[in-house]
Design a protein around this motif. Structure first.
Motif, PDB file in Angstrom:
ATOM      1  N   VAL A  27       0.919  -1.181  -0.040  1.00 14.59           N
ATOM      2  CA  VAL A  27       0.124  -0.212  -0.016  1.00 14.59           C
ATOM      3  C   VAL A  27       1.041   1.301   0.036  1.00 14.59           C
ATOM      4  O   VAL A  27       1.562   1.446   1.138  1.00 14.59           O
ATOM      5  N   PRO A  28       1.067   1.864  -1.094  1.00 15.24           N
ATOM      6  CA  PRO A  28       2.017   3.190  -1.148  1.00 15.24           C
ATOM      7  C   PRO A  28       1.400   4.244  -0.227  1.00 15.24           C
ATOM      8  O   PRO A  28       0.006   4.243   0.089  1.00 15.24           O
ATOM      9  N   ARG A  29       2.234   5.046   0.282  1.00 15.78           N
ATOM     10  CA  ARG A  29       1.882   6.202   0.880  1.00 15.78           C
ATOM     11  C   ARG A  29       0.924   7.148   0.309  1.00 15.78           C
ATOM     12  O   ARG A  29       1.170   7.403  -0.875  1.00 15.78           O
ATOM     13  N   GLY A  30       0.052   7.468   0.932  1.00 13.98           N
ATOM     14  CA  GLY A  30      -1.082   8.601   0.441  1.00 13.98           C
ATOM     15  C   GLY A  30      -1.802   7.799  -0.745  1.00 13.98           C
ATOM     16  O   GLY A  30      -2.748   8.586  -1.055  1.00 13.98           O
ATOM     17  N   ALA A  31      -1.911   6.535  -0.764  1.00 11.01           N
ATOM     18  CA  ALA A  31      -3.014   5.431  -1.703  1.00 11.01           C
ATOM     19  C   ALA A  31      -4.198   5.449  -0.697  1.00 11.01           C
ATOM     20  O   ALA A  31      -4.120   5.352   0.460  1.00 11.01           O
ATOM     21  N   ILE A  32      -5.139   5.395  -1.565  1.00 12.41           N
ATOM     22  CA  ILE A  32      -6.640   4.699  -1.009  1.00 12.41           C
ATOM     23  C   ILE A  32      -6.646   3.459  -1.573  1.00 12.41           C
ATOM     24  O   ILE A  32      -6.924   3.266  -2.667  1.00 12.41           O
ATOM     25  N   TYR A  33      -6.510   2.583  -0.645  1.00 15.39           N
ATOM     26  CA  TYR A  33      -5.999   0.955  -1.306  1.00 15.39           C
ATOM     27  C   TYR A  33      -7.581   0.256  -0.768  1.00 15.39           C
ATOM     28  O   TYR A  33      -7.779   0.096   0.061  1.00 15.39           O
ATOM     29  N   GLY A  34      -8.201  -0.509  -2.105  1.00 13.95           N
ATOM     30  CA  GLY A  34      -9.255  -1.271  -1.595  1.00 13.95           C
ATOM     31  C   GLY A  34      -9.121  -2.716  -1.633  1.00 13.95           C
ATOM     32  O   GLY A  34      -8.427  -3.126  -2.729  1.00 13.95           O
ATOM     33  N   LEU A  35      -9.144  -3.396  -0.447  1.00 14.85           N
ATOM     34  CA  LEU A  35      -9.067  -4.698  -0.542  1.00 14.85           C
ATOM     35  C   LEU A  35     -10.520  -5.286  -0.542  1.00 14.85           C
ATOM     36  O   LEU A  35     -11.191  -5.238   0.040  1.00 14.85           O
ATOM     37  N   ILE A  36     -10.652  -6.188  -1.871  1.00 16.68           N
ATOM     38  CA  ILE A  36     -12.004  -6.887  -2.312  1.00 16.68           C
ATOM     39  C   ILE A  36     -11.695  -8.300  -2.182  1.00 16.68           C
ATOM     40  O   ILE A  36     -10.638  -8.753  -2.374  1.00 16.68           O
ATOM     41  N   GLY A  37     -12.777  -8.805  -1.822  1.00 16.30           N
ATOM     42  CA  GLY A  37     -12.699 -10.359  -1.961  1.00 16.30           C
ATOM     43  C   GLY A  37     -13.998 -10.865  -1.468  1.00 16.30           C
ATOM     44  O   GLY A  37     -14.880 -10.238  -0.896  1.00 16.30           O
ATOM     45  N   PRO A  38     -14.346 -12.292  -1.922  1.00 13.79           N
ATOM     46  CA  PRO A  38     -15.557 -12.691  -1.396  1.00 13.79           C
ATOM     47  C   PRO A  38     -15.748 -12.766   0.067  1.00 13.79           C
ATOM     48  O   PRO A  38     -14.569 -12.929   0.760  1.00 13.79           O
ATOM     49  N   ASN A  39     -16.704 -13.365   0.827  1.00 14.04           N
ATOM     50  CA  ASN A  39     -16.981 -13.636   2.034  1.00 14.04           C
ATOM     51  C   ASN A  39     -15.872 -14.758   2.515  1.00 14.04           C
ATOM     52  O   ASN A  39     -15.721 -15.760   1.727  1.00 14.04           O
ATOM     53  N   ILE A 201      -6.312  -1.228  -6.050  1.00 10.55           N
ATOM     54  CA  ILE A 201      -7.064  -2.160  -5.513  1.00 10.55           C
ATOM     55  C   ILE A 201      -6.407  -3.471  -5.370  1.00 10.55           C
ATOM     56  O   ILE A 201      -5.316  -3.862  -6.190  1.00 10.55           O
ATOM     57  N   GLY A 202      -6.665  -4.594  -4.560  1.00  9.95           N
ATOM     58  CA  GLY A 202      -6.120  -5.892  -4.247  1.00  9.95           C
ATOM     59  C   GLY A 202      -7.451  -6.591  -4.393  1.00  9.95           C
ATOM     60  O   GLY A 202      -8.254  -6.434  -3.374  1.00  9.95           O
ATOM     61  N   LEU A 203      -7.263  -7.713  -4.991  1.00 11.28           N
ATOM     62  CA  LEU A 203      -8.351  -8.817  -5.020  1.00 11.28           C
ATOM     63  C   LEU A 203      -7.831  -9.713  -4.261  1.00 11.28           C
ATOM     64  O   LEU A 203      -6.769 -10.526  -4.866  1.00 11.28           O
ATOM     65  N   ILE A 204      -8.570 -10.538  -3.221  1.00  3.87           N
ATOM     66  CA  ILE A 204      -8.049 -11.530  -2.484  1.00  3.87           C
ATOM     67  C   ILE A 204      -9.204 -12.601  -2.619  1.00  3.87           C
ATOM     68  O   ILE A 204     -10.279 -12.460  -2.507  1.00  3.87           O
TER      69      ILE A 204
END
Lengths: 294, 444
Positions: A27-39, A201-204
């Motif tokens: 997660v870079p500094r100043g970023a808005i990072y969305g971590l998405i993934g199913p339940n 974003i990151g998809l997990i």
């Protein structure tokens, strides 16, 4: 000074019925990072581990360049965690829990806190036990934002919020991150919000990171493809091609433009190929289904 | 109603079996007039199981099924009052007959078995009535707070109530008649209030008080916060601790009164007096430890997000209850010394040791497993042991050094294990239902 706010390398955590990782996340500094993934993908587990809720079995987590175990308290002074699962009821009233949390931070901003109380319609005399689910999330957010943390970790912050409340929360979040040095790591099922709000974003899925990158680049890389093929022609998932559904000889798919899929489709009998921009939700569903199928 | 009762028995069959075995074992081998041992068991089978079910939202779930409120309420009454009383009385009688047949017991005091059955029914029936008065959600407003405190107090007292209610009890005495009259009235009232209990527990949380046109206030409370505020609000909840010390004082006074009435203080040596009067510390230590621990445990997830190290949290979890136990020990020592004029010697450390052992096992267990059913029953067993073991320990001759060493070892181990669990496991931070939490206004 590290250029990344959060660096996760080879993180693993084993449970009897689930294994997280090995997970790499930046997660870079100043970023808005969305971590998405199913339940059950491991999003909350990953976020919990950053805050020391459980010990990782392998790998390392560095926050603002500091090791999350060795500098646990220092990190928490500069970071905040928001989750609807946090329980404040023992303090009885909103005013009391604010007073409690305020004592931990030299950076606490009373004026900002009062402004957030007004924005979220939280009175200091409100009984926490009688707050709605959404109001409790807002309280959690208020406590996190008021000390102006450098890193804000949000676990499902919009769950249970109505449309108006969701807008209020995002407005305050956007105000809070106007400062480009502030970093936000947000996990959410609200994919349209993530797409609009985040820049990374990151998809997990099943504890593994399937995809990571800048939101606009990721969304731009994929396309929704609609094409026709002669009866009897079969297309199956292959690298860069995810078949979404088929209506007789009309096919719908999500394709990865970087892998030259349109040309491949044409060479295999596809006709009238039309490409349209993909939404994050389309992409998410397709990637998760593909992962499940494989 | 039948499927609901069968469902309860199927879910809780193992507890019924366990309590049944203990009851049978005690009844087979004990002087039947030692009613105290028998009377502690029904509450674990009746009211406590019902409490756990209600906290898990049983009544709300049942009301979505095609059964009437009356059927649900009758079921709850039978599984918490009628059936446990019948089951335990049958076991006591069966065990006594077997003991008589095998020659272990010479005589069969039939009157006692009848008394035991009736008293168990009335006791459980009265506790059921108390449950119907306890709010199903955190109290809002002065009236509800008074009601919660009153019925919460009755609920707490019901655990130890049998000690003096049924001590030296006979039907024909005035006390016996009064217990019968009030017990019957309470049990009948409980039967008729069962529907209220189901409705109340099925209802959602209270509406926000601000919906009642209270003007919102936006201001930040200044003054000390952080850890000192945590200690003041969570660890030294003055109201609860004050009530606890008042309870210790009352209980100590009742025991003193009963002992003096039955035996005559002149017939007891000062040492016997001290022995008898210091035993309850074990039980009250456990209650005190729980009062401190529960708020911390249910808020661990939040506390972990704040800049507090796991060492500090572990130390607070372990040392705060130990400090309370020591304070309570000193309080009872002062009372006993004042009444007897002799030093309490080793009795106080012996009784306190069980509290310390409870903390040593209980804290890491609750932190690790939360208030799950497994840890809950370990705690219940420890509470029962806390009543019995000091009696045995007082009879043993041990040196003060042994007690000191065991206590220090237990506390240090508890700290190390708790710290380890806090840092290693994710379990403490996953939100779970608490068994006693709702009573403290922390549930849901």
């Amino acid at each position: 000074m590290s250029t990344n706010a959060i660096e996760i390398r080879g993180l693993t955590k084993h449970y009897p019925a689930f294994t997280l990782g090995p997970l790499d996340l930046t997660v870079p500094r100043g970023a808005i990072y969305g971590l998405i993934g199913p339940n059950g993908a491991g999003k909350t587990t990953a976020l919990d581990l950053i805050f020391g809720m459980g010990r990782n079995d392998g790998g390392e987590i560095r926050v603002l360049g500091l090791d999350h175990c060795q500098h646990e308290v220092d990190i928490k002074r500069r970071a905040a965690y928001v989750s609807p699962e946090l329980n404040f009821q023992v303090w009885g009233k909103v005013g009391r829990v604010i007073r409690f949390v305020r004592g931990f931070y030299s950076t606490w901003d009373d004026e900002y806190c009062v402004r957030l109380m007004k924005a979220f319609h939280l009175s200091d005399t409100d009984k926490i036990a009688t707050l709605s689910f959404g109001a409790r999330t807002k309280l959690s957010l208020l406590l996190a934002l008021s000390h102006r943390p450098e890193i804000l970790v949000l676990d499902e912050p919009t769950t249970g919020l109505d449309a108006v409340s969701k807008q209020q929360v995002f407005t305050e979040l956007l105000n809070a991150v106007e400062d480009s040095e502030r970093t936000v790591l947000i996990s959410s099922h609200g994919l349209s919000d993530i797409e609009r709000f985040t820049d990374h974003i990151g998809l997990i899925k099943d504890g593994k990171l399937l995809l990571e990158g800048r939101t606009d680049e990721v969304v731009d890389r994929y396309r929704l493809a609609e094409f026709f093929a002669e009866n009897g022609t079969e297309f199956h998932n292959q690298p860069g091609l995810i078949i979404v559904r088929r209506e007789q000889n009309r096919w719908h798919a999500v394709i990865d433009q970087q892998q030259g899929v349109p040309a491949w489709l044409e060479s295999h009998g596809a006709r009238q190929i039309s490409l349209t921009p993909v939404t994050l939700e389309d992409l998410f569903v397709a990637l998760v289904k593909e992962e499940e199928a494989s | 109603m039948k499927p609901l009762i069968l469902d309860h028995l199927k879910r809780w069959g193992w507890v019924w079996g366990l309590i049944g075995l203990i009851q049978f074992g005690i009844s087979f081998n004990t002087d039947p007039h030692r009613a105290i041992l028998h009377f502690q068991l029904p509450i674990f089978l009746g009211a406590l199981l019902l409490m756990v079910d209600l906290q898990r939202g049983l009544s709300r779930a049942l009301l979505t099924l095609p059964v009437s409120i009356r059927q649900v309420s009758r079921t709850l009454w039978w599984v918490a009052v009628g059936l446990p009383a019948l089951f335990l009385t049958a076991l006591i009688t069966l065990a006594a007959i077997l003991a008589h047949v095998t020659g272990i017991v010479k005589e069969l005091p039939y009157e006692y078995y009848v008394f035991n059955g009736v008293a168990t029914l009335l006791w459980l029936g009265s506790i059921f009535l108390i449950l119907t008065g306890m709010p199903g959600r955190p109290p809002v407003g002065f009236r509800e707070q008074v009601q919660a405190a009153l019925f919460g107090g009755f609920w707490g007292l019901s655990f130890v109530g049998a000690f003096f209610l049924f001590d030296d009890f006979h039907f024909r005495t005035t006390k016996g008649m009064l217990v019968m009259i009030f017990g019957t009235a309470f049990t009948l009232a409980g039967w008729f209030r069962a529907e209220h209990l189901v409705r109340q527990r099925a209802a959602g949380r209270a509406a926000s008080p601000r919906l009642r046109n209270v003007q919102p206030q936006y201001r930040v409370h200044t003054g000390f916060g952080g850890l000192p505020y945590l200690w003041r609000t969570l660890l030294i909840p003055v109201g609860y601790i004050g009530l606890l010390f008042l309870g210790v004082l009352l209980f100590w006074g009742v025991i003193a009164l009963l002992k003096t009435q039955r035996l005559g203080q002149s017939h007891m040596s000062p040492l016997q007096w001290v022995d008898a009067m210091t035993i309850p510390i074990g039980t009250f230590s456990i209650v005190g430890a729980l009062i401190i621990l529960l708020p911390m445990i249910t808020h661990l997830r939040f506390l972990r997000t704040l800049p507090i190290s796991s060492d500090t949290i572990a130390a607070t979890l372990v040392f705060a209850p130990v400090a309370l136990i020591i304070a309570m020990g000193a309080f009872v020592a002062a009372l006993t010394r004042f009444s007897s004029g002799v030093s309490t010697g080793l009795f106080i450390p012996q009784s306190c040791l069980f509290g310390v052992l409870f903390v040593s096992i209980g804290v890491p267990l609750i932190v690790w497993r939360g208030l799950s059913m497994g840890s809950y029953f370990v705690l219940v067993l420890m509470a029962m042991a806390g009543n019995i073991l000091p009696v045995l320990a007082h009879a043993a001759k041990s040196s003060p050094l042994e007690f000191l060493c065991i206590s220090i070892l237990a506390i240090v181990s508890a700290f190390i294990i708790t710290r380890f669990v806090l840092a290693q496991s994710s379990q403490p931070y996953r939100v779970r239902l608490t068994t006693v939490g709702q009573w403290q206004g922390m549930g849901r």
